[in-house]
Every structure is written in C-alpha cells, then in structure tokens.
Design a protein around this motif. Sequence first.
Motif, PDB file in Angstrom:
ATOM      1  N   GLU A   1      21.826  28.586  40.370  1.00 37.92           N
ATOM      2  CA  GLU A   1      22.611  27.725  41.248  1.00 37.92           C
ATOM      3  C   GLU A   1      23.716  28.520  41.940  1.00 37.92           C
ATOM      4  O   GLU A   1      24.453  29.269  41.305  1.00 37.92           O
ATOM      5  N   GLY A   2      23.806  28.361  43.251  1.00 37.17           N
ATOM      6  CA  GLY A   2      24.834  29.052  44.016  1.00 37.17           C
ATOM      7  C   GLY A   2      24.506  30.480  44.363  1.00 37.17           C
ATOM      8  O   GLY A   2      25.355  31.208  44.908  1.00 37.17           O
ATOM      9  N   TYR A   3      23.287  30.919  44.070  1.00 35.28           N
ATOM     10  CA  TYR A   3      22.914  32.300  44.397  1.00 35.28           C
ATOM     11  C   TYR A   3      23.111  32.553  45.894  1.00 35.28           C
ATOM     12  O   TYR A   3      22.723  31.751  46.743  1.00 35.28           O
ATOM     13  N   GLY A   4      23.711  33.697  46.223  1.00 35.19           N
ATOM     14  CA  GLY A   4      23.918  34.083  47.607  1.00 35.19           C
ATOM     15  C   GLY A   4      25.156  33.517  48.252  1.00 35.19           C
ATOM     16  O   GLY A   4      25.479  33.865  49.394  1.00 35.19           O
ATOM     17  N   LEU A   5      25.882  32.636  47.529  1.00 34.14           N
ATOM     18  CA  LEU A   5      27.118  32.054  48.054  1.00 34.14           C
ATOM     19  C   LEU A   5      28.320  32.592  47.281  1.00 34.14           C
ATOM     20  O   LEU A   5      28.168  33.281  46.281  1.00 34.14           O
ATOM     21  N   GLN A   6      29.515  32.276  47.751  1.00 25.05           N
ATOM     22  CA  GLN A   6      30.721  32.735  47.064  1.00 25.05           C
ATOM     23  C   GLN A   6      30.812  32.126  45.664  1.00 25.05           C
ATOM     24  O   GLN A   6      30.455  30.967  45.452  1.00 25.05           O
ATOM     25  N   ASN A   7      31.331  32.936  44.737  1.00 25.11           N
ATOM     26  CA  ASN A   7      31.505  32.467  43.367  1.00 25.11           C
ATOM     27  C   ASN A   7      32.690  33.205  42.760  1.00 25.11           C
ATOM     28  O   ASN A   7      32.790  34.437  42.873  1.00 25.11           O
ATOM     29  N   SER A   8      33.571  32.481  42.098  1.00 25.04           N
ATOM     30  CA  SER A   8      34.807  33.076  41.576  1.00 25.04           C
ATOM     31  C   SER A   8      34.554  34.136  40.505  1.00 25.04           C
ATOM     32  O   SER A   8      35.415  34.980  40.258  1.00 25.04           O
ATOM     33  N   ILE A   9      33.389  34.088  39.852  1.00 30.53           N
ATOM     34  CA  ILE A   9      33.110  35.088  38.816  1.00 30.53           C
ATOM     35  C   ILE A   9      32.420  36.324  39.372  1.00 30.53           C
ATOM     36  O   ILE A   9      32.316  37.341  38.679  1.00 30.53           O
ATOM     37  N   ALA A  10      31.933  36.265  40.599  1.00 32.36           N
ATOM     38  CA  ALA A  10      31.196  37.390  41.174  1.00 32.36           C
ATOM     39  C   ALA A  10      32.141  38.522  41.559  1.00 32.36           C
ATOM     40  O   ALA A  10      33.165  38.293  42.207  1.00 32.36           O
ATOM     41  N   GLY A  11      31.790  39.731  41.148  1.00 29.39           N
ATOM     42  CA  GLY A  11      32.590  40.887  41.521  1.00 29.39           C
ATOM     43  C   GLY A  11      33.957  40.931  40.881  1.00 29.39           C
ATOM     44  O   GLY A  11      34.845  41.653  41.341  1.00 29.39           O
ATOM     45  N   TYR A  12      34.139  40.166  39.803  1.00 31.95           N
ATOM     46  CA  TYR A  12      35.454  40.129  39.172  1.00 31.95           C
ATOM     47  C   TYR A  12      35.390  40.717  37.770  1.00 31.95           C
ATOM     48  O   TYR A  12      34.518  40.384  36.982  1.00 31.95           O
ATOM     49  N   MET A  13      36.326  41.603  37.481  1.00 32.51           N
ATOM     50  CA  MET A  13      36.519  42.108  36.125  1.00 32.51           C
ATOM     51  C   MET A  13      38.013  42.295  35.917  1.00 32.51           C
ATOM     52  O   MET A  13      38.674  42.920  36.742  1.00 32.51           O
ATOM     53  N   PRO A  14      38.583  41.741  34.872  1.00 30.51           N
ATOM     54  CA  PRO A  14      40.024  41.894  34.647  1.00 30.51           C
ATOM     55  C   PRO A  14      40.382  43.308  34.203  1.00 30.51           C
ATOM     56  O   PRO A  14      39.639  43.940  33.452  1.00 30.51           O
ATOM     57  N   PHE A  15      41.512  43.797  34.673  1.00 29.83           N
ATOM     58  CA  PHE A  15      42.009  45.121  34.311  1.00 29.83           C
ATOM     59  C   PHE A  15      43.456  45.013  33.856  1.00 29.83           C
ATOM     60  O   PHE A  15      44.178  44.101  34.267  1.00 29.83           O
ATOM     61  N   ASP A  16      43.878  45.983  33.038  1.00 31.75           N
ATOM     62  CA  ASP A  16      45.294  46.031  32.693  1.00 31.75           C
ATOM     63  C   ASP A  16      46.045  46.801  33.775  1.00 31.75           C
ATOM     64  O   ASP A  16      45.465  47.203  34.784  1.00 31.75           O
ATOM     65  N   SER A  17      47.335  46.989  33.587  1.00 32.08           N
ATOM     66  CA  SER A  17      48.170  47.596  34.626  1.00 32.08           C
ATOM     67  C   SER A  17      47.830  49.049  34.900  1.00 32.08           C
ATOM     68  O   SER A  17      48.218  49.601  35.931  1.00 32.08           O
ATOM     69  N   GLU A  18      47.103  49.690  33.998  1.00 29.65           N
ATOM     70  CA  GLU A  18      46.709  51.082  34.187  1.00 29.65           C
ATOM     71  C   GLU A  18      45.271  51.226  34.660  1.00 29.65           C
ATOM     72  O   GLU A  18      44.742  52.330  34.735  1.00 29.65           O
ATOM     73  N   GLY A  19      44.645  50.108  34.982  1.00 30.59           N
ATOM     74  CA  GLY A  19      43.287  50.161  35.498  1.00 30.59           C
ATOM     75  C   GLY A  19      42.212  50.219  34.450  1.00 30.59           C
ATOM     76  O   GLY A  19      41.069  50.566  34.746  1.00 30.59           O
ATOM     77  N   ASN A  20      42.528  49.873  33.213  1.00 30.60           N
ATOM     78  CA  ASN A  20      41.527  49.854  32.154  1.00 30.60           C
ATOM     79  C   ASN A  20      40.875  48.477  32.086  1.00 30.60           C
ATOM     80  O   ASN A  20      41.577  47.465  32.065  1.00 30.60           O
ATOM     81  N   PRO A  21      39.538  48.417  32.062  1.00 34.08           N
ATOM     82  CA  PRO A  21      38.863  47.110  32.054  1.00 34.08           C
ATOM     83  C   PRO A  21      39.116  46.336  30.770  1.00 34.08           C
ATOM     84  O   PRO A  21      39.172  46.908  29.682  1.00 34.08           O
ATOM     85  N   LEU A  22      39.271  45.033  30.923  1.00 34.45           N
ATOM     86  CA  LEU A  22      39.530  44.155  29.785  1.00 34.45           C
ATOM     87  C   LEU A  22      38.304  43.327  29.412  1.00 34.45           C
ATOM     88  O   LEU A  22      38.381  42.445  28.560  1.00 34.45           O
ATOM     89  N   SER A  23      37.185  43.609  30.051  1.00 32.99           N
ATOM     90  CA  SER A  23      35.937  42.919  29.752  1.00 32.99           C
ATOM     91  C   SER A  23      34.804  43.937  29.801  1.00 32.99           C
ATOM     92  O   SER A  23      34.944  45.003  30.413  1.00 32.99           O
ATOM     93  N   HIS A  24      33.705  43.619  29.158  1.00 34.01           N
ATOM     94  CA  HIS A  24      32.542  44.505  29.162  1.00 34.01           C
ATOM     95  C   HIS A  24      31.417  43.970  30.027  1.00 34.01           C
ATOM     96  O   HIS A  24      30.337  44.561  30.073  1.00 34.01           O
ATOM     97  N   THR A  25      31.667  42.868  30.705  1.00 32.27           N
ATOM     98  CA  THR A  25      30.625  42.240  31.521  1.00 32.27           C
ATOM     99  C   THR A  25      31.131  41.995  32.930  1.00 32.27           C
ATOM    100  O   THR A  25      32.265  41.547  33.131  1.00 32.27           O
ATOM    101  N   MET A  26      30.285  42.306  33.897  1.00 30.89           N
ATOM    102  CA  MET A  26      30.599  41.985  35.284  1.00 30.89           C
ATOM    103  C   MET A  26      29.346  41.459  35.958  1.00 30.89           C
ATOM    104  O   MET A  26      28.271  42.045  35.853  1.00 30.89           O
ATOM    105  N   LYS A  27      29.499  40.342  36.648  1.00 34.22           N
ATOM    106  CA  LYS A  27      28.385  39.704  37.335  1.00 34.22           C
ATOM    107  C   LYS A  27      28.565  39.867  38.838  1.00 34.22           C
ATOM    108  O   LYS A  27      29.661  39.680  39.360  1.00 34.22           O
TER     109      LYS A  27
END
Length: 230
Positions: free
Chosen positions: A62-88
């Motif tokens: 559902e929603g493939y090809g459209l904007q999605n708040s989880i797409a291309g998002y990965m949280p980082f800390d202030s030094e650029g270290n990723p806070l998650s191991h998954t990115m969609k």
Amino acid sequence: NVGDVIALCNADTGKSEDFYVMKDNGDTITALAKYNLLVGNTVVYNDDFSDETVTPISMSEEGYGLQNSIAGYMPFDSEGNPLSHTMKGTIAFAEIKNENYGYWTDNTSSHNLLSKYGTSYPANVFDSNSLLYEPVQNYKTYLKNTLGKTSIDARLITYEELTSLGCNVSEETCKSAPTWVYSSNYWTASAGSYSTVWYVASFDYFDRNFFSQIVIAGLRPVITIKKSEL
C-alpha cells in the motif's frame, strides 16, 4: 514563501502529497517533496554495520511509489551515528559498470565526462539511465492523471539548488539550510565525479557517495507546478 507547505490532495483517498516551496518562479513554483517515495529496498544492517540484508519493497505494498514518512528515514545522533539498523526506501542511483564508473563518462581510462552532461563537476546527470528515473516518471503520472495537476513536472534536486538553500560544500553540511532540507536521506541529480553522486543525509550531511552502493539514500522528488493548479 520558501518553506511553505503545499498539499496536492486525492479526493478519493483523503490523502495528500505534500511539498515544501523552494522557489517562486512567477507563474509557477518549485517545491521539494516532504517525504521520500516508498520505492527501492528495505535494508537491515548487522550490529556493526559491516554487512546488510537487502529486500526489494513489493510493488503491491500500500502506498508504493508515493510519499511515505518512513521512506528514506534513519535517525542519527548529533555525531552522525545511526540509531537504527533498518532503513526502508533505499535505492541505487544507477547500475555499476565495469571499473565502477557512471553512465555519464566515456570508456577511456580517464572516464571523462560526456559532453551532453557538461564540462565539469558537479554535473546534472539525471536521465533515463538512472534507476530513479522510472519511479520519478511514475510519480509524475500519478500527480498528472490521478490528482489532475496537468502542468506538473518532476525531477531530482540539484547541487546548485541545495547550495542556494544553505548547504555548504566545504563543511559538508546542510546545517545552515532549513531543517526540512535534511529531514531525510536522498540523492541529488548531480554527479560529483565519475563514480560518485551528491546526496543529503538526515543528520545535515551533504557529500558525495558511490552511486550504486546500497547506501542510506532514497528518492525525494522536486516538482514544478503552475500556481493556478494549487
């Protein structure tokens, strides 16, 4: 005004495709998608980020090809270290060629920039040779035909547009740009060398990355649309 949000609404679903205004062109505006498109892959990294598992996103999702708040998002800390191991929503800019050079160069050992892309870097190389081209065209078709915005065009943001918004090359950051500029991880249209493309990361990073590696970059379109259709 720059930074204003416009919403292109789907009356049938009650959902909208939202954009941040980048520039007022008179009769038209240029605007950056609020979120990345849900295309490409889901990448799950191991504990030390030395390896990853890549799974294509199903076109039936559902929603493939459209904007999605989880797409291309990965949280980082202030030094650029990723806070998650998954990115969609990661997607390679282009296929790898022999010797790891892009389609915008010739086949010589020097990998010179082809004349149709200009004479120097950064160079706008986004065209049908890019793996991002088809999903951008599909998205434009959705905006034109389903949402009825017949004047609309869609593409990728350029290096020059990002620097005009405040991204700084020498400091490799977008921290002087509005926060919506670096709210997700996405490719630009601009090659930085024969084997790299500029991208933005959500910890305000602005740099070049190997164009075909499965990295943190996704697809965040830019549109141009007539004001009369807003």
